[in-house]
Design a protein around this motif. Structure first.
Motif, PDB file in Angstrom:
ATOM      1  N   HIS A  52       0.821  -1.213   0.000  1.00 32.67           N
ATOM      2  CA  HIS A  52       0.000   0.000   0.000  1.00 32.67           C
ATOM      3  C   HIS A  52       0.859   1.269   0.000  1.00 32.67           C
ATOM      4  O   HIS A  52       0.716   2.148   0.859  1.00 32.67           O
ATOM      5  N   ARG A 102      -1.096  -5.742  -4.737  1.00 31.55           N
ATOM      6  CA  ARG A 102      -1.118  -4.547  -3.882  1.00 31.55           C
ATOM      7  C   ARG A 102      -2.029  -4.775  -2.688  1.00 31.55           C
ATOM      8  O   ARG A 102      -3.190  -5.184  -2.838  1.00 31.55           O
ATOM      9  N   HIS A 103      -1.506  -4.505  -1.485  1.00 33.61           N
ATOM     10  CA  HIS A 103      -2.328  -4.545  -0.284  1.00 33.61           C
ATOM     11  C   HIS A 103      -3.261  -3.333  -0.257  1.00 33.61           C
ATOM     12  O   HIS A 103      -2.879  -2.237  -0.682  1.00 33.61           O
ATOM     13  N   ASP A 104      -4.452  -3.522   0.293  1.00 34.27           N
ATOM     14  CA  ASP A 104      -5.394  -2.401   0.399  1.00 34.27           C
ATOM     15  C   ASP A 104      -5.147  -1.556   1.642  1.00 34.27           C
ATOM     16  O   ASP A 104      -5.815  -0.543   1.864  1.00 34.27           O
ATOM     17  N   GLU A 105      -4.169  -1.978   2.468  1.00 37.11           N
ATOM     18  CA  GLU A 105      -3.700  -1.180   3.595  1.00 37.11           C
ATOM     19  C   GLU A 105      -2.277  -1.609   3.909  1.00 37.11           C
ATOM     20  O   GLU A 105      -1.850  -2.700   3.533  1.00 37.11           O
TER      21      GLU A 105
END
Length: 312
Positions: free
Chosen positions: A39, A63-66
């Motif tokens: 993120h 991709r991480h969302d956080e």
């Protein structure tokens, strides 16, 4: 043998580009590359002009969302990987072109059939000047070597067979530091380690953000958790193994205390380490640094930065 390379990254596209290019330059084929963006403020995929080609079997961005931390990013990469071997590259490190080839060769030909292969590393400053070289050494018993203070090193330096991860478990995301070291203690329960002494990894020490040496996080989280997870298993080998384990953890925590200016705690921890294992010359050295005060502190910090070559 398909090798899956996992690069966790956060907001450093220039460094990441160099890491990716070092994977592209590998002499071994095939290689799968999984880049896990933890993120970043700007998605790293949008900042890089890269694509899969003949030099990579597959290139994926996840991709991480956080923001979840480097170990969580590595675990995301492990779950996405399809290779027979998992290799990890931090985004501020690079590999020499034969890294993957040499590692695969060891997995395929070493008689002990290792589950972990590690290599030497060069540390360089921001100008590319050599600061230090570390060359690992492992024998028939990796846990005994770990208790003696040997390290398979940072994630950039070692690769594992994918098949051993189910038995050993994933890197533990609860650790704020020592993640690589703790995982190595678990991996050591499930097969041999093999060391390639040649420095095939280049670790860059510069002005870019790096994981800080947070003494309080080590003391309050990593140290007790390490004891909880491994003391009983080590103690099964006998009292001397347990003493070496306690001495090793106390020394590592004491060195961190010293580097971060907690001199009183450093003296206490290093003295405790010597009580557990009076025969450790490295502990004696750092105990001397701690007792020496300010001059010892500066020397200890230079050792951490790689200015002083490896000490045993």
């Amino acid at each position: 043998m398909l090798v899956s390379v996992i690069i966790p990254t956060y907001g450093r596209p220039d460094l990441l580009s160099d890491a990716i290019e070092s994977v592209r330059a590998q002499t071994h084929d095939p290689v799968e590359l999984v880049v896990v963006d933890d993120h970043s403020p700007v998605p790293v995929e949008s900042e890089l002009d890269v694509a899969a080609g003949d030099d990579l079997r597959r290139l994926r961005f996840v991709r991480h969302d956080e923001n979840r931390g480097a170990n969580a990013a590595r675990n995301t990469g492990i779950r996405a990987a399809e290779g027979d071997v998992l290799a990890f590259l931090d985004d501020d490190d690079v590999w020499k072109p034969t890294f993957v080839e040499r590692v695969v060769g060891a997995f395929e030909t070493v008689p002990s059939e290792p589950n972990v292969v590690t290599t030497g590393v060069e540390s360089v400053d921001g100008n590319g000047e050599l600061l230090s070289v570390i060359r690992p050494s492992f024998g028939d018993d990796p846990l005994d070597d770990l208790l003696a203070g040997e390290l398979a090193g940072s994630f950039s330096r070692f690769a594992v067979r994918a098949s051993v991860v189910e038995a050993a478990g994933l890197p533990d995301e609860r650790f704020p530091c020592w993640q690589d070291w703790e995982w190595q203690f678990r991996l050591a329960r499930h097969g041999a380690f093999h060391a390639i002494p040649d420095a095939l990894v280049v670790h860059r020490i510069g002005d870019h953000d790096q994981i800080t040496d947070d003494y309080e996080a080590r003391r309050d989280v990593a140290y007790p958790l390490f004891l909880e997870k491994h003391r009983d298993h080590v103690a099964e080998r006998g009292r001397w193994a347990e003493r070496r384990f306690l001495a090793l953890l106390s020394r590592s925590l004491g060195q961190s205390a010293l580097r971060n200016g907690y001199r009183g705690e450093a003296v206490r921890l290093l003295a405790a380490s010597l009580r557990w294992n009076p025969l450790a010359p490295r502990t004696l050295l750092f105990f001397g640094f701690a007792v020496a005060g300010r001059s010892g502190l500066e020397t200890a910090r230079s050792v951490k930065q790689g200015v002083v070559r490896r000490l045993h």
